[in-house]
Design a protein around this motif. Structure first.
Motif, PDB file in Angstrom:
ATOM      1  N   UNK A 185      65.733  70.483  39.733  1.00  0.00           N
ATOM      2  CA  UNK A 185      66.931  70.847  40.933  1.00  0.00           C
ATOM      3  C   UNK A 185      68.909  71.020  40.198  1.00  0.00           C
ATOM      4  N   UNK A 186      68.274  69.485  39.837  1.00  0.00           N
ATOM      5  CA  UNK A 186      70.100  68.520  39.301  1.00  0.00           C
ATOM      6  C   UNK A 186      70.457  69.647  38.093  1.00  0.00           C
ATOM      7  N   UNK A 187      69.352  70.027  37.599  1.00  0.00           N
ATOM      8  CA  UNK A 187      70.600  70.724  35.655  1.00  0.00           C
ATOM      9  C   UNK A 187      71.090  72.223  36.838  1.00  0.00           C
ATOM     10  N   UNK A 188      70.363  72.717  37.884  1.00  0.00           N
ATOM     11  CA  UNK A 188      70.913  74.128  38.838  1.00  0.00           C
ATOM     12  C   UNK A 188      72.086  73.918  39.294  1.00  0.00           C
ATOM     13  N   UNK A 189      71.933  72.655  39.275  1.00  0.00           N
ATOM     14  CA  UNK A 189      73.991  72.557  39.858  1.00  0.00           C
ATOM     15  C   UNK A 189      75.047  72.488  38.959  1.00  0.00           C
ATOM     16  N   UNK A 190      74.996  72.588  37.954  1.00  0.00           N
ATOM     17  CA  UNK A 190      75.540  72.837  36.482  1.00  0.00           C
ATOM     18  C   UNK A 190      76.153  74.112  36.438  1.00  0.00           C
ATOM     19  N   UNK A 191      75.984  74.303  37.184  1.00  0.00           N
ATOM     20  CA  UNK A 191      76.326  76.591  37.417  1.00  0.00           C
ATOM     21  C   UNK A 191      78.002  76.066  37.031  1.00  0.00           C
TER      22      UNK A 191
END
Length: 264
Positions: free
Chosen positions: A97-103
């Motif tokens: 989830x925290x990696x998805x915010x790097x879009x």
């Protein structure tokens, strides 16, 4: 097996359709303005052409197909944010989830690095490369470059540099998901240098200067990639490896102990 792949294939088709639709819209928009874009593309070669030379169309349909090439390449450049965004959305289900915010950072920096690579090719590599090609043999022949072949070579060069400059962004993504670390990149460095010079020889005009103008920045970017990998996925130190070995030995001893208890 195929049932498990169906959702991924459907999602891939959706991302490709959105990217293709964006590219199509930008293509038609750029087609109406292909003349100023083509004029901008011709600036580097016109600056080094002899006074009695000019761009020509060898075949009747060449001007039309050149306009299509110009519009397609320009549309692709303008569609890059959408393309990178769709690429991230396709890969996002496999991320935390925290990696998805790097879009947003991914789309921004991926687009920025592509534009930087293309700009470097346009303002630095293309002038030197075309000057070499135009001046070579100009004493015995008159240069009449074909507009279609020129645009094809020009777009290939800018596209190649744009993709090559994505190296730090690709490294960042691979480091985040744990596929590469700084030690792996350091060990691969000598092979990477050879591959970089092979790539430079394929994408640039056949002179040493322009090949170094491509290989030099790529080697620097590889060094930046090593630093990125070290920040986001550093290789374990010798102490960490020793601790892991100790933990594995402890687990093996516990398993052996449990086995002995069960036998008794």
């Amino acid at each position: 097996m195929f049932d498990d792949l169906k959702p991924h294939i459907a999602d891939l088709r959706k991302r490709l359709m959105i990217s293709g639709l964006s590219l199509l819209v930008m293509f038609f928009a750029c087609f109406f303005f292909y003349e100023p874009i083509l004029t901008w593309m011709m600036v580097p070669v016109e600056a080094v052409l002899p006074p009695d030379s000019k761009m020509v169309a060898v075949e009747i349909q060449e001007t039309f197909f050149t306009a299509l090439k110009v519009a397609f390449f320009s549309g692709f450049i303008l569609s890059l944010p959408v393309i990178f965004w769709q690429l991230w959305l396709f890969l996002a289900p496999g991320l935390y989830d925290h990696e998805k915010k790097l879009v947003v950072p991914f789309v921004f920096f991926a687009t920025l690095m592509f534009l930087m690579g293309s700009s470097f090719a346009y303002y630095v590599v293309v002038p030197y490369g075309f000057e070499f090609l135009v001046n070579f043999g100009s004493a015995v022949v008159t240069i009449l470059p074909s507009i279609g072949k020129y645009v094809g070579f020009f777009t290939k060069l800018l596209f190649g540099f744009g993709v090559a400059f994505e190296l730090p962004v690709i490294t960042f993504f691979l480091a985040k998901i744990g596929l590469v670390d700084d030690r792996m990149l350091k060990d691969f460095f000598k092979y990477a240098v050879v591959l970089i010079f092979i790539l430079a020889s394929l994408l640039t005009p056949p002179d040493v200067l322009t090949q170094f103008l491509m290989a030099g920045p790529l080697i620097i970017l590889y060094g930046v990639s090593i630093y990125i990998a070290k920040v986001f996925n550093p290789a374990p130190t010798e102490e960490d490896e020793d601790e892991d070995l100790d933990d594995e030995k402890d687990e093996e001893l516990e398993e052996d102990y449990e086995d002995e208890k069960e036998r008794k």
